[in-house]
Design a protein around this motif. Structure first.
Motif, short mmCIF file in Angstrom:
data_model
loop_
_atom_site.label_atom_id
_atom_site.label_comp_id
_atom_site.label_asym_id
_atom_site.label_seq_id
_atom_site.Cartn_x
_atom_site.Cartn_y
_atom_site.Cartn_z
N THR A 294 -5.03 6.35 7.31
CA THR A 294 -3.79 5.92 6.99
C THR A 294 -3.08 7.07 6.06
O THR A 294 -3.84 7.89 5.66
CB THR A 294 -3.46 4.64 6.51
OG1 THR A 294 -4.01 4.79 5.10
CG2 THR A 294 -4.24 3.55 7.34
N GLY A 295 -1.72 6.91 5.73
CA GLY A 295 -1.17 7.63 4.64
C GLY A 295 -1.71 7.61 3.31
O GLY A 295 -1.21 8.15 2.47
N HIS A 296 -2.62 6.38 3.35
CA HIS A 296 -2.93 6.39 1.99
C HIS A 296 -4.71 6.83 1.75
O HIS A 296 -5.31 6.23 2.61
CB HIS A 296 -2.98 4.49 1.65
CG HIS A 296 -3.41 4.24 0.12
ND1 HIS A 296 -2.51 4.16 -0.86
CD2 HIS A 296 -4.68 4.13 -0.25
CE1 HIS A 296 -3.21 3.96 -1.94
NE2 HIS A 296 -4.50 3.84 -1.73
N PRO A 297 -5.08 7.66 0.95
CA PRO A 297 -6.34 8.11 0.89
C PRO A 297 -7.23 7.31 0.87
O PRO A 297 -7.06 6.21 -0.03
CB PRO A 297 -6.26 9.11 -0.28
CG PRO A 297 -4.64 9.58 -0.47
CD PRO A 297 -3.80 8.24 -0.01
N GLY A 298 -8.40 7.23 1.72
CA GLY A 298 -9.50 6.47 1.53
C GLY A 298 -9.07 4.85 2.34
O GLY A 298 -10.03 4.18 2.32
N ILE A 299 -7.96 4.76 2.87
CA ILE A 299 -7.71 3.64 3.61
C ILE A 299 -7.57 4.18 5.09
O ILE A 299 -6.76 4.96 5.60
CB ILE A 299 -6.54 2.81 3.17
CG1 ILE A 299 -6.88 2.16 1.75
CG2 ILE A 299 -6.48 1.68 4.25
CD1 ILE A 299 -5.89 1.31 1.53
N MET B 191 -4.64 -2.18 16.12
CA MET B 191 -3.61 -2.12 15.07
C MET B 191 -2.77 -0.63 14.86
O MET B 191 -2.12 -0.32 14.01
CB MET B 191 -4.13 -2.60 13.71
CG MET B 191 -4.96 -1.79 12.95
SD MET B 191 -5.73 -2.25 11.50
CE MET B 191 -3.83 -2.38 10.49
N VAL B 192 -3.50 0.29 15.50
CA VAL B 192 -2.91 1.63 15.35
C VAL B 192 -2.48 1.83 16.96
O VAL B 192 -2.85 1.35 17.99
CB VAL B 192 -4.16 2.61 15.19
CG1 VAL B 192 -4.63 2.10 13.80
CG2 VAL B 192 -5.29 2.98 16.07
N PRO B 193 -1.72 3.15 16.87
CA PRO B 193 -0.99 3.53 18.26
C PRO B 193 -2.04 4.11 19.27
O PRO B 193 -2.59 5.14 19.21
CB PRO B 193 0.04 4.28 17.95
CG PRO B 193 -0.14 4.85 16.58
CD PRO B 193 -1.04 3.89 15.99
N ASP B 194 -2.52 3.13 20.39
CA ASP B 194 -3.47 3.71 21.35
C ASP B 194 -3.40 2.78 22.50
O ASP B 194 -2.87 1.64 22.24
CB ASP B 194 -4.89 3.89 20.66
CG ASP B 194 -5.53 5.11 21.69
OD1 ASP B 194 -5.31 5.24 22.51
OD2 ASP B 194 -6.70 5.66 21.06
N VAL C 258 0.70 -1.04 0.11
CA VAL C 258 0.17 -0.16 -0.04
C VAL C 258 0.92 1.45 -0.08
O VAL C 258 1.54 1.54 1.09
CB VAL C 258 -0.93 0.11 1.19
CG1 VAL C 258 -1.70 1.30 1.23
CG2 VAL C 258 -1.95 -1.23 1.43
N PRO C 259 0.79 2.07 -1.19
CA PRO C 259 1.78 3.20 -1.05
C PRO C 259 1.26 4.23 -0.11
O PRO C 259 -0.03 4.42 0.47
CB PRO C 259 1.63 3.81 -2.51
CG PRO C 259 0.56 3.10 -3.08
CD PRO C 259 -0.11 2.01 -2.24
N GLY C 260 2.30 4.89 0.49
CA GLY C 260 1.99 6.18 1.43
C GLY C 260 1.48 5.39 2.87
O GLY C 260 1.61 6.49 3.59
N LEU C 261 1.42 4.52 2.98
CA LEU C 261 0.86 3.99 4.30
C LEU C 261 2.09 3.69 5.38
O LEU C 261 3.18 2.88 4.83
CB LEU C 261 0.13 2.59 4.25
CG LEU C 261 -0.67 2.16 5.40
CD1 LEU C 261 -1.92 1.53 5.09
CD2 LEU C 261 0.44 0.85 6.22
N GLY C 262 2.07 4.51 6.37
CA GLY C 262 3.35 4.50 7.18
C GLY C 262 3.02 3.40 8.34
O GLY C 262 1.83 3.41 8.91
N VAL C 263 3.88 2.95 8.72
CA VAL C 263 4.14 1.82 9.97
C VAL C 263 5.33 2.41 10.64
O VAL C 263 6.32 2.45 10.51
CB VAL C 263 4.38 0.37 9.26
CG1 VAL C 263 4.53 -0.41 10.60
CG2 VAL C 263 3.15 0.11 8.75
#
Ligand SMILES: Cc1cc2nc3c(=O)[nH]c(=O)nc-3n(C[C@H](O)[C@H](O)[C@H](O)COP(=O)(O)OP(=O)(O)OC[C@H]3O[C@@H](n4cnc5c(N)ncnc54)[C@H](O)[C@@H]3O)c2cc1C
Ligand SMILES: Cc1ncc(C[n+]2csc(CCOP(=O)(O)OP(=O)(O)O)c2C)c(N)n1
Ligand code: SF4
Ligand code: SF4
Ligand SMILES: [Mg+2]
Lengths: 540, 334
Positions: free
Chosen positions: A382-387, A393-396, A364-369
């Motif tokens: 995410t860094g990918h528009p629309g996703i 799975m996210v920082p929290d 996935v382009p743009g998506l940051g981990v």
């Protein structure tokens, strides 16, 4: 008019005298944000639904509650209810049993078969949700109610995610989980089970989806390098708990050592206990430093789970392990002492936390981990528009309620994004601080204690440990709410005004000021129990 | 909703003016959208006047209890002056004013007239301030008691002659500053004297009903008016009504001060029938008298550079005596 002797004027009313002109400050009604609502990770309007519960209108209360969170029966069992730590009543006697009333409403809804209203309008947009855990299903619910066509894909055979494959039955009976999941399917959410998504972009393209919400959780048990013999049985807690849901129950032996101090460690130890084993938890720090909630540790100890605090596993053999005693240094970190002990152990269960399986995001382009979790913006994208992504799975913080909150927030933002708009969040109301209340007016009432299953059945069966309230004490508990910051129509302002300058508008309609006569004494503000009035300076 | 009846906890119970969880008939008169508003808006009482509030509470309740067949005689004082500057009036009931000291006698006359006319359904109240009641009107009032005239007399006690600029009355408490008891000299403020607690004097007449109340306990006040109206003969209710002007208190503190007067024990709230005490309102959250005195400028000299320890102790002793005498701390008071 014929006037008596010496009378020259007709009798008049003092209503001609507009004493409102004396005023330098004017009272205004306002809604303040109750601390419970402010605290709830799922953004529930707790005070709002308690208000309906107080009058015994449970269905209305349930409908109000489920505007924000479709899972009250689940919440009433597994939510860590931080709302109660924030509750203003805690400063008076004890916090309102918000969680127990929530459970009562959830159970009542299941008992009475309350359903969500069917969706009537369609947006024509399609959203893919990956993961049928609390976060994914919360997003599915909200997106569907906004009129979008929602498909949820999950790798597993059942709905619920970690609520089914992690949280044991004795804390969350599966009928309850199923009932609240089914209700979401009933409003027209499509679910595809046993459908692992390997590439989110491929799946989106194949199904023609306009946006996606990822909520795959964190399911890979962390390993620790423990020197061990070939015969040593070392398994991870998540697989143990997961296999409890299947036909083949895990074979752990009699002496089960659980390594870790989080909620998962506690749950797996309590599960082993119920299967007839003698579980012993080994944790490298002290009880107060353990990430598990204290009440959970307490419940485990009550059931006979043993704990070795300040210990690490040095070596594992086929029927015993060696542990080393630790000591906390000045900074509170455990340091080895060189003191060893041997424990009998038929198996070692690792409960050291979980990592996220990010396989589906490879291309996935743009998506940051970062640090093994997916980076998202304030709008959960995410860094990918629309996703979008949320939950474990996210920082929290990783818990069900936070995951549900993410799902709701993502749904709102996906909706906005699909319509090509941007969000303008309404400014939050001022907090209804304890200092704003006039607590004189509330009747004294101690908190209602929920019933607990007897200890023998807690040690040998998977029956639910904590019981619920019945109608009488649920009503009592709801009525303990102080209605912080929100008018509950106690009529105090209407009564205490020496100038009759408060107009009562009738049940459900609250009050308004008659500024022709309000002199601005401020008595209504002082005597409002819940702090729903404030004084502001007159403009001229 | 049948289940509701089994739950006896109603969130605020009867502490608040209204309560949406209570049945209609269990709610207060003041909560009612159709209350009389006997003392209507536009009156010229100060901001936060306790007397205006107490009068509306009491007279609305009396109106309700008498099927709106009520006449009031009013003594001179704030209540009369702020409500009825000729030709306007705030009163929405038949109301008569004559003199400062004769309200009891005027009411006696009204009651006699109603009797002669055979209008037994028309009830009579008399009302006045503490000056008009405990000082200049005392003779007329004692006569009314002694003859057991069919009148409910209500005294709105703000502890001084407020209307004429805060002069001392026989109801002014020890140490309080008034225009005539300035905080100067060795014993600043009002002298302690022997006190003159009119409810006790009324009880000594053994009239059918005597009660005290404050503007901080509406439901109690209303219940007492209703009880009083159930008797024929002379009845007396003494209501503590804080006065922001005379007490030097914030206009929004009126009810709070009345509450503190009761909670500290300084103002005992009770009722008596035929000379015998029947009940007393228990203190809910006991507090030292200091909490009551401090917010009032009329006691400011007690809290100057040197704390007036002895004087405060003397006031505390009075509160303690009330607590003992009226059983104010007992769970089930007297
Ligand atoms: C033992 C244990 C006990 C817990 N107890 C509590 C508790 O009492 N209270 C609390 O608040 N929290 C508790 N938690 C934490 C809570 O369960 C999680 O924080 C929460 O479930 C996270 O929700 P989620 O929706 O992000 O992910 P999950 O619930 O993990 O759901 C993710 C879903 O995604 C699916 N999935 C994964 N990858 C794919 C893929 N590639 N394609 C398709 N589907 C996929 C999975 O099958 C799963 O169904 C506990 C956790 C554990 C492990
Ligand atoms: C015979 C007589 N003396 C003096 C007055 C002046 N006067 C009018 S009201 C008042 C004081 C009233 O005090 P109180 O009865 O306590 O009522 P309050 O104003 O405090 O409510 C006085 C002295 C008067 N009207 N008649
Ligand atoms: S008293 Fe009620 S509104 Fe206030 S914080 Fe507690 S639950 Fe929320
Ligand atoms: S002086 Fe006191 S009693 Fe008179 S109107 Fe003002 S506040 Fe009320
Ligand atoms: Mg007076």
């Amino acid at each position: 008019m014929d006037k008596p002797f010496a009378i020259t004027l007709n009798p008049g009313s003092s209503l001609a005298n507009h004493t409102g002109s004396w005023r330098t400050m004017r009272p205004i009604y306002l809604d303040r944000l109750p601390p419970c609502n402010n605290q709830c990770p799922a953004g529930e309007d707790i005070q709002g639904w308690l208000f309906h519960a107080e009058s015994g209108n449970y269905e209305k209360a349930w409908r109000h509650l489920t505007r924000e969170n479709p899972f009250p029966a689940i919440m009433g069992r597994v939510c860590y209810h931080t709302c109660e730590s924030a509750c203003n009543r805690g400063k008076l006697d004890e916090a309102v049993g918000i969680n127990s009333v929530e459970r009562f409403l959830g159970d009542e809804a299941i008992k009475r078969g309350w359903k969500f209203a069917p969706q009537e309008t369609e947006s024509g947009k399609k959203v893919l949700i990956v993961g049928a855990g609390p976060s994914g299903m919360s997003a599915a619910y909200h997106l569907r109610r906004m009129g979008h066509a929602v498909t949820v894909m999950d790798a597993g055979p059942y709905l619920g995610g970690m609520m089914r494959f992690g949280i044991p039955k004795y804390r969350l009976p599966r009928e309850v989980l199923d009932a609240e999941m089914q209700r979401i399917i009933d409003i027209g959410v499509t679910v595809q089970l046993n459908s692992k998504v390997d590439s989110v972009l491929d799946s989106m393209q194949a199904g023609g989806f306009d946006a996606a919400f990822l909520a795959v959780g964190a399911h890979i048990g962390k390993r620790a390098a423990i020197p061990s013999g070939d015969a040593a049985k070392i398994v991870d807690a998540i697989s143990v708990l997961r296999s409890m849901e299947g036909e083949d129950k895990p074979m752990l032996g009699r002496r089960v050592v659980v390594y870790g101090g989080g909620n998962t460690a506690i749950d797996v130890a309590r599960t082993a206990k119920r299967m007839g084993a003698e579980p012993i938890i080994v944790y490298r720090r002290t009880r107060d430093k353990a990430p598990a909630h204290d009440f959970e540790i307490e419940e485990a100890l009550q059931e006979g789970v043993m704990v070795k605090w300040l210990s690490t596993i040095k070596q594992a053999g086929d029927s015993s392990i060696t542990i080393e005693k630790m000591a906390l240094d000045d900074d509170g970190f455990p340091q080895p002492t060189g003191e060893f002990e041997t424990l009998e152990a038929d198996s070692v269960v690792l409960a050291l936390g979980q990592d996220v399986d990010l396989g589906l995001l490879n291309d996935v382009p743009g998506l940051g981990v970062k640090d093994g979790v997916v980076e998202v913006g304030l709008n959960m994208m995410t860094g990918h528009p629309g996703i979008f992504a949320g939950g474990d799975m996210v920082p929290d913080r990783r818990n069900v309620t936070v995951a549900i909150g993410h799902g709701k927030k993502a749904a709102k933002n996906i909706d906005v994004w699909l319509r090509g708009e941007s969000v303008h969040p309404e400014p939050k109301h001022d907090l209804a601080l304890f200092e704003r209340l006039n607590t004189w007016y509330y009747s004294d009432a101690p908190k209602t204690v929920r019933p607990t299953l007897d200890i023998i059945r807690r040690q040998s069966t998977f029956e639910e440990v904590q019981g619920g309230l019945n109608e009488t004490n649920a009503l009592f508990e709801a009525r303990r709410c102080l209605s912080c910051g929100n008018c509950f129509e106690c009529d105090n302002c209407y009564g205490v005004c020496p100038d009759n300058a408060v107009i009562k508008l009738g049940p459900g309609k609250r009050f308004k000021f008659n500024y022709d006569y309000c002199k601005g004494c401020g008595m209504c503000v002082s005597e409002c129990p819940c702090g729903a009035i404030k004084m502001v300076p007159e403009e001229n | 909703m049948s289940e509701l009846q089994t739950v006896s906890f109603y969130q605020t119970g009867t502490f608040t003016v209204g309560n949406r969880l209570l049945k209609q008939e269990e709610r207060s008169v003041q909560a009612n959208m159709q209350r009389t508003n006997s003392l209507n808006s536009g009156h010229r009482a100060c901001q936060g006047c306790g007397e205006a509030l107490g009068a509306r509470y009491a007279i609305d309740a009396a109106m309700n209890a008498s099927n709106r067949q009520l006449i009031a005689a009013n003594a001179t004082g704030c209540l009369e002056v702020f409500s009825t500057p000729y030709p306007e009036t705030s009163w929405q009931i038949p109301w008569i004013h004559s003199l400062f000291g004769n309200a009891a006698a005027v009411a006696t006359g009204l009651a006699a007239a109603m009797k002669v006319k055979g209008k037994s359904d028309v009830r009579v109240v008399a009302q006045g301030g503490d000056g008009g009641t405990t000082d200049i009107g005392f003779g007329c009032l004692s006569g009314m008691f002694e003859r057991n005239d069919d009148v409910l007399y209500i005294c709105y006690d703000n502890e001084a002659y407020m209307n004429t600029g805060v002069q001392r009355s026989s109801a002014t408490p020890g140490a309080a500053r008034t225009a005539t008891t300035m905080p100067v000299g060795e014993r600043p403020g009002n002298s302690f004297g022997q006190g003159k607690f009119l409810p006790a004097i009324a009880m000594a007449h053994e009239i059918p009903y005597v009660a005290t109340a404050t503007v901080a306990d509406l439901r109690d006040l209303e219940a007492k008016v209703v009880r009083a109206m159930s008797f024929r003969g002379a009845r007396y209710i003494h209501i503590l009504v804080p006065c922001p002007l005379g007490w030097g208190s914030a206009s929004n503190d009126t009810i709070r001060l009345a509450r503190l007067a009761k909670e500290t024990g300084l103002f005992p709230v009770f009722e008596a029938e035929y000379g015998e005490i029947k009940s007393a309102l228990a203190i809910r959250r006991p507090l030292p008298v200091e909490d009551y005195l401090r917010p009032q400028k009329r006691f400011a000299h007690l809290f100057g550079k040197n704390l007036a320890v002895d004087t405060i102790a003397r006031i505390q002793a009075k509160a303690d005596k009330n607590i003992r005498k009226y059983g104010l701390l007992a769970k089930e008071a007297v």
